[in-house]
Enzyme design. Structure first.
Site, PDB file in Angstrom:
ATOM      1  N   ALA A   9     -36.437 -20.369 -16.316  1.00 34.73           N
ATOM      2  CA  ALA A   9     -35.871 -19.437 -15.343  1.00 34.73           C
ATOM      3  C   ALA A   9     -34.906 -18.658 -16.273  1.00 34.73           C
ATOM      4  O   ALA A   9     -34.551 -18.997 -17.408  1.00 34.73           O
ATOM      5  CB  ALA A   9     -35.171 -20.465 -14.195  1.00 34.73           C
ATOM      6  N   ALA A  10     -34.303 -17.697 -15.482  1.00 29.44           N
ATOM      7  CA  ALA A  10     -33.048 -17.098 -16.167  1.00 29.44           C
ATOM      8  C   ALA A  10     -31.724 -18.017 -16.150  1.00 29.44           C
ATOM      9  O   ALA A  10     -32.092 -19.217 -15.561  1.00 29.44           O
ATOM     10  CB  ALA A  10     -32.757 -15.903 -15.586  1.00 29.44           C
ATOM     11  N   MET A  11     -30.861 -17.677 -16.697  1.00 31.39           N
ATOM     12  CA  MET A  11     -29.572 -18.690 -16.610  1.00 31.39           C
ATOM     13  C   MET A  11     -29.324 -18.882 -15.115  1.00 31.39           C
ATOM     14  O   MET A  11     -29.451 -18.156 -14.304  1.00 31.39           O
ATOM     15  CB  MET A  11     -28.394 -17.772 -17.336  1.00 31.39           C
ATOM     16  CG  MET A  11     -28.680 -17.413 -18.524  1.00 31.39           C
ATOM     17  SD  MET A  11     -28.031 -18.662 -19.909  1.00 31.39           S
ATOM     18  CE  MET A  11     -26.734 -19.267 -19.486  1.00 31.39           C
ATOM     19  N   SER A  16     -31.075 -27.803 -15.441  1.00 31.27           N
ATOM     20  CA  SER A  16     -30.325 -28.937 -15.950  1.00 31.27           C
ATOM     21  C   SER A  16     -30.169 -29.886 -14.865  1.00 31.27           C
ATOM     22  O   SER A  16     -30.485 -31.082 -14.823  1.00 31.27           O
ATOM     23  CB  SER A  16     -29.076 -28.639 -16.867  1.00 31.27           C
ATOM     24  OG  SER A  16     -29.268 -27.951 -17.900  1.00 31.27           O
ATOM     25  N   GLU A  88     -33.176 -27.344 -22.433  1.00 27.52           N
ATOM     26  CA  GLU A  88     -32.952 -26.371 -23.579  1.00 27.52           C
ATOM     27  C   GLU A  88     -34.366 -26.234 -24.341  1.00 27.52           C
ATOM     28  O   GLU A  88     -34.285 -25.995 -25.682  1.00 27.52           O
ATOM     29  CB  GLU A  88     -31.889 -26.474 -24.531  1.00 27.52           C
ATOM     30  CG  GLU A  88     -30.430 -26.777 -23.750  1.00 27.52           C
ATOM     31  CD  GLU A  88     -30.202 -25.288 -22.835  1.00 27.52           C
ATOM     32  OE1 GLU A  88     -30.424 -24.179 -23.204  1.00 27.52           O
ATOM     33  OE2 GLU A  88     -29.297 -25.376 -22.121  1.00 27.52           O
ATOM     34  N   GLN A  90     -36.438 -23.936 -24.931  1.00 34.41           N
ATOM     35  CA  GLN A  90     -36.924 -22.794 -25.577  1.00 34.41           C
ATOM     36  C   GLN A  90     -36.411 -22.956 -27.085  1.00 34.41           C
ATOM     37  O   GLN A  90     -36.773 -22.173 -27.962  1.00 34.41           O
ATOM     38  CB  GLN A  90     -36.051 -21.515 -25.239  1.00 34.41           C
ATOM     39  CG  GLN A  90     -34.348 -21.631 -25.234  1.00 34.41           C
ATOM     40  CD  GLN A  90     -33.869 -22.488 -24.284  1.00 34.41           C
ATOM     41  OE1 GLN A  90     -34.187 -23.012 -23.289  1.00 34.41           O
ATOM     42  NE2 GLN A  90     -32.434 -22.346 -24.255  1.00 34.41           N
ATOM     43  N   CYS A 145     -29.755 -12.205  -9.303  1.00 34.57           N
ATOM     44  CA  CYS A 145     -29.182 -11.279  -9.963  1.00 34.57           C
ATOM     45  C   CYS A 145     -27.888 -10.887  -9.155  1.00 34.57           C
ATOM     46  O   CYS A 145     -27.676 -11.154  -7.829  1.00 34.57           O
ATOM     47  CB  CYS A 145     -29.576  -9.988 -10.259  1.00 34.57           C
ATOM     48  SG  CYS A 145     -28.918  -8.549 -10.927  1.00 34.57           S
ATOM     49  N   CYS A 147     -27.064  -7.986  -8.129  1.00 40.40           N
ATOM     50  CA  CYS A 147     -27.340  -7.136  -7.076  1.00 40.40           C
ATOM     51  C   CYS A 147     -28.338  -7.446  -6.031  1.00 40.40           C
ATOM     52  O   CYS A 147     -28.926  -6.876  -4.917  1.00 40.40           O
ATOM     53  CB  CYS A 147     -28.395  -5.873  -7.692  1.00 40.40           C
ATOM     54  SG  CYS A 147     -30.206  -6.423  -8.294  1.00 40.40           S
ATOM     55  N   CYS A 182     -31.756  -8.988 -12.958  1.00 36.99           N
ATOM     56  CA  CYS A 182     -33.209  -8.630 -12.537  1.00 36.99           C
ATOM     57  C   CYS A 182     -33.606  -7.680 -13.481  1.00 36.99           C
ATOM     58  O   CYS A 182     -32.692  -6.952 -14.410  1.00 36.99           O
ATOM     59  CB  CYS A 182     -33.063  -8.081 -11.083  1.00 36.99           C
ATOM     60  SG  CYS A 182     -32.502  -6.362 -11.118  1.00 36.99           S
TER      61      CYS A 182
END
Length: 186
Positions: A9-11, A16, A88, A90, A145, A147, A182
């Site tokens: 996922a994104a941050m 975690s 982590e 990645q 996001c 938005c 996004c």
């Protein structure tokens, strides 16, 4: 049959937190789990997996020279290893992802990895790219996001909140340094 899982996922999507919940579920049933996080990620303290919700737990660390094999991991466990959980992810090397894939299939130890798919420039992390290739199950966790659209990317910001578009791929930081966005806001 054991599998290699990649949950990305994104941050700020709760990766975690999800890992810590899975560890709790295994341990509540009397099973031993091994937790790992990247050695250079010290946001919650070195060798700690920390959630933005405030949960923190000790973990072994991995670096580029760490080898993942059952015998080595079993020496760290308090009993038979039921599952390996990696935060982590990645930051894993492609060779380490291959080792984890082998562990899941040849050693029959489930491995669940959580991490980012791409960096602040939209480039894949080597570990994430290999996990996308070798993982038996890939799951996207959702983030939002500013938005209100689904966040799938991360941007890096400076101390004044301005967009940073150049620099090293790895700069450790949390909400003060990164934002999940996004594709349109990216």
């Amino acid at each position: 049959m054991s599998k290699l899982y990649f949950r990305y996922a994104a941050m700020n999507a709760g990766k975690s937190t999800a890992l810590l919940q899975v560890a709790h579920n295994y341990e509540e049933r009397g099973m031993a789990v091994l937790l790992f996080t990247a050695a250079h990620d010290d946001r919650a303290g070195r060798g700690q997996i920390g959630s933005r919700l405030g949960l923190v737990r000790p973990a072994a660390t991995f670096g580029a020279d760490t080898e993942f094999d059952r015998a080595r991991l079993q020496a760290q466990a308090s009993g038979p290893v039921a599952c390996v959980l990696i935060d982590e992810a990645q930051f894993l090397t492609p060779a380490q992802v291959r080792q984890l894939h082998r562990m899941a299939h040849a050693e029959q130890v489930p491995v669940i990895c959580w991490g980012l798919r791409s960096d602040f420039q939209g480039e894949a992390f080597a570990g994430a790219a290999m996990l996308m290739t070798l993982a038996d199950e890939v799951e996207e966790m959702k983030s939002i996001c500013a938005c209100a659209r689904k966040a799938t990317m991360n941007i890096r910001i400076d101390a004044e909140g301005r967009l940073v578009q150049q620099g090293g791929q790895v700069v450790i930081g949390g909400n003060e340094r990164y934002r999940a966005v996004c594709p349109a806001c990216f």
